[in-house]
Write a protein that holds these residues in place. Structure first.
Motif, PDB file in Angstrom:
ATOM      1  N   ILE A  98       0.843  -1.209   0.000  1.00 38.20           N
ATOM      2  CA  ILE A  98       0.000   0.000   0.000  1.00 38.20           C
ATOM      3  C   ILE A  98       0.870   1.247   0.000  1.00 38.20           C
ATOM      4  N   GLU A 101       3.507   1.381  -2.990  1.00 39.11           N
ATOM      5  CA  GLU A 101       2.825   1.446  -4.286  1.00 39.11           C
ATOM      6  C   GLU A 101       2.098   2.766  -4.467  1.00 39.11           C
ATOM      7  N   LEU A 102       1.398   3.218  -3.429  1.00 36.96           N
ATOM      8  CA  LEU A 102       0.662   4.488  -3.559  1.00 36.96           C
ATOM      9  C   LEU A 102       1.619   5.665  -3.661  1.00 36.96           C
ATOM     10  N   ARG A 226      -7.988   3.624  -7.496  1.00 40.21           N
ATOM     11  CA  ARG A 226      -6.793   3.167  -6.784  1.00 40.21           C
ATOM     12  C   ARG A 226      -6.978   3.296  -5.271  1.00 40.21           C
ATOM     13  N   SER A 230      -6.859   0.227  -2.646  1.00 34.90           N
ATOM     14  CA  SER A 230      -5.963   0.268  -1.488  1.00 34.90           C
ATOM     15  C   SER A 230      -6.727   0.013  -0.192  1.00 34.90           C
ATOM     16  N   THR A 233      -7.357  -3.645  -0.104  1.00 40.66           N
ATOM     17  CA  THR A 233      -6.120  -4.339   0.257  1.00 40.66           C
ATOM     18  C   THR A 233      -5.831  -4.190   1.737  1.00 40.66           C
ATOM     19  N   TYR A 234      -6.124  -3.011   2.259  1.00 43.46           N
ATOM     20  CA  TYR A 234      -5.929  -2.747   3.685  1.00 43.46           C
ATOM     21  C   TYR A 234      -6.708  -3.747   4.536  1.00 43.46           C
TER      22      TYR A 234
END
Length: 622
Positions: A98, A101-102, A226, A230, A233-234
């Motif tokens: 996260i 990538e962010l 996105r 995220s 994914t978190y």
């Protein structure tokens, strides 16, 4: 719905909005980063907490974790350590999947946004340039038109005036034509710039701006997608460790269910069981009957030799009174001063011989003094060896055979020592086998090494094995001795019961005799306590009845009559010949034996000692 058509005139607002979107993304990245730091700190604190309560190696705490309840707690600490590891996994995954990538995506997003708005500003600058050209050509056309009108009016005025020459009229006409031509040219330019501006303006509002705004819209939508991914994914990263965390919690529950109170209770028995039998009933002491005190009653050895039973607390149970002696009292007894032996009499007649250290007619010393004399005097009665062991333990020197411990605990310690020695022996034997194999390899392949170089090491290992075996045999002998001395509970209880029955009547008579021994015929508490001291010492002495008697190192002849009234002494008659079993150690007392059951100490000045020539340090005391 398209930003290019709906928001064609909101260039500045779109620029602010996209910047706000990037700020939101960076704020979310900061949130995740702080969450990872919290996870790391939490995992670190959990690990420190687990480490803080872990038992220290080679300490008493490590022994406490034999109990199932403590094992459950230890399992909880271990599971919490694994639990902390899962939080570290969460932190690592959030950082890699996260945050990193962010952060990379934000940089790309900023570059893309900058490019799109640069194209938009470029289109704006182009349309503004066209507009300025159009305005300039328009103002020039307007000015040329006004100039042409004035030139035309001036020509007409000159042509109508008869006073003006023909040349002046012609000049005015030419000037008017020039102005009209300039106005026509300005008109053509204005028309051209107008067409160009309209074309540029159409391209700007219908082609360039919609395309740019469309790209900005797509960029913004990708940013929103996105962020959503995220966030998902978190949650997934948290969800991935839930099964493992569940297993950790299941392990804690399993450890809790394995707690066995019965097993823990049995471990307490094994840890603290002394092997002693509990004391029996205390016999009734009848002080209403008078008692005659004899000299031999004052000697521990004579009491057994004359066959006179003494009062015993709870029968003949070896060592049963030891658990009730407090350490501070024991130390005070051991540190009391020695009483010096009495001086020899001036005459050999019986009337001139003093009655030992104390005369029967003298007032008795306090019981504490008598007891201190008994505990610290030179006579080394067998039962005092345990006292010396207790003192050495108090001073920090633990006996090698663990004789300071109760029988059951001593057996466990000896068994543990034997097991440790056997492991060390096996380790040394494995090392010897390895060296032997290496030596064989060197013999077959001399180029690999010198076989003789291993002889010293092999001899050293063999010597170590022999030392360990001797050590193991020593502890095994002690272990066999302890195991042979632990009687069955039922048999010992029956022996105790029989002893109580046979000693009941004599005990009462002894109590009455103790009472009669007072000079004024009245009972004193001191005499009662003195009998208790005698019983205590006799009971201790019974614990070591099975030890072999000391060998005689010579003989002695009594020069004077000595009445051994103190504990540990023995009465002798002038001219009597006895065996010497322990010579004077410098305190003025010599240990002698009359027969197998009668032995004690007499003043050295009262006897003439003849030590055997083979005895070490033979001396003659006259």
């Amino acid at each position: 719905m398209s930003w290019g058509t709906e928001l064609w005139d909101q260039f500045d607002n779109l620029e602010k909005h996209t910047q706000w979107g990037i700020d939101i993304l960076e704020k979310y990245i900061k949130f995740v980063k702080e969450r990872t730091e919290i996870e790391l700190n939490y995992a670190k604190q959990l690990r420190n907490l687990s480490k803080k309560y872990q038992p220290k190696k080679n300490s008493k705490e490590e022994e406490e974790y034999r109990y199932t309840a403590c094992q459950a707690f230890l399992s909880t600490l271990n599971e919490m350590n694994d639990y902390a590891g899962q939080h570290e996994v969460i932190s690592e995954n959030m950082t890699s999947q996260i945050t990193v990538e962010l952060a990379r995506y934000v940089q790309e997003l900023k570059q893309e946004r900058k490019s799109h708005f640069h194209d938009g500003r470029k289109a704006q600058q182009q349309i503004e340039t066209c507009w300025k050209q159009l305005e300039s050509s328009k103002r020039r056309f307007e000015r040329d038109c006004r100039e042409a009108d004035r030139a035309q009016q001036y020509f007409e005025k000159m042509d109508a005036d008869i006073n003006v020459t023909k040349a002046d009229v012609e000049k005015a006409r030419q000037q008017a034509q020039i102005r009209h031509q300039m106005a026509d040219d300005s008109k053509a330019d204005y028309s051209s710039y107008l067409q160009k501006f309209n074309l540029e303006q159409h391209e700007y509002y219908h082609t360039h701006i919609p395309n740019i705004f469309q790209k900005i819209q797509e960029m913004e939508e990708r940013r929103i997608v996105r962020i959503g991914e995220s966030v998902k994914t978190y949650a997934e990263l948290d969800r991935q460790v839930i099964p493992i965390i569940g297993k950790c919690l299941d392990g804690i529950v399993t450890a809790a269910e394995s707690v066995d109170p019965k097993n823990d209770s049995q471990l307490v028995v094994e840890a603290y069981k002394s092997g002693f039998e509990p004391p029996g009933d205390i016999e009734f002491e009848d002080y209403t009957q008078p008692m005659k005190r004899t000299v031999s009653d004052n000697s521990l050895s004579n009491s057994r030799g004359d066959g006179k039973p003494e009062l015993k607390f709870g029968g003949k149970s070896k060592g049963k009174l030891w658990p009730f002696i407090k350490k501070n009292k024991l130390m005070s007894l051991l540190t009391s001063p020695h009483q010096p032996p009495p001086p020899p009499p001036a005459s050999a007649s019986p009337s001139a011989v003093p009655n030992g250290p104390q005369s029967p007619k003298q007032q008795k010393e306090p019981l504490s003094h008598r007891f201190n004399e008994f505990m610290t005097s030179k006579p080394k009665i067998h039962c005092f060896r345990s006292l010396k062991r207790g003192l050495s333990l108090k001073l920090g020197a633990t006996p090698e055979d663990f004789s300071n411990l109760p029988p059951e605990q001593r057996r466990k310690k000896l068994q543990q020592k034997v097991d440790e020695l056997n492991k060390e022996i096996q380790k040394e034997m494995d090392q010897r086998d390895a060296i032997t194999k290496m030596k064989d390899v060197y013999l077959k392949n001399p180029q690999m090494g010198d076989p003789a170089s291993l002889d010293h090491k092999l001899a050293e290992v063999s010597q170590n094995i022999e030392k360990l075996r001797l050590e193991a045999q020593k502890f095994e002998a002690w272990l066999a001795e302890v195991e042979g001395r632990l009687p069955a509970r039922g048999e010992q209880s029956r022996r105790q019961s029989g002893l109580y029955d046979t000693q009941s009547a004599p005990a009462v008579n002894n109590c009455a005799q103790d009472r009669e021994s007072s000079p004024d015929g009245s009972y004193t508490e001191e005499q009662s306590q003195e009998s208790e001291v005698k019983v205590l010492a006799t009971d201790f002495d019974d614990e070591f009845d099975d030890e072999e008697p000391l060998p005689a190192i010579g003989t002695c002849k009594a020069l004077y009559t000595f009445e051994g009234q103190n504990e540990g002494t023995i009465s002798v008659v002038e001219g009597e010949t006895l065996y010497v079993i322990e010579e004077d150690k410098g305190d003025g007392w010599t240990r002698i034996r009359r027969n197998e059951d009668e032995e004690g100490y007499v003043p050295t000045s009262y006897v003439e000692v003849y030590l055997d020539k083979n005895a070490k340090g033979a001396k003659t005391y006259i």
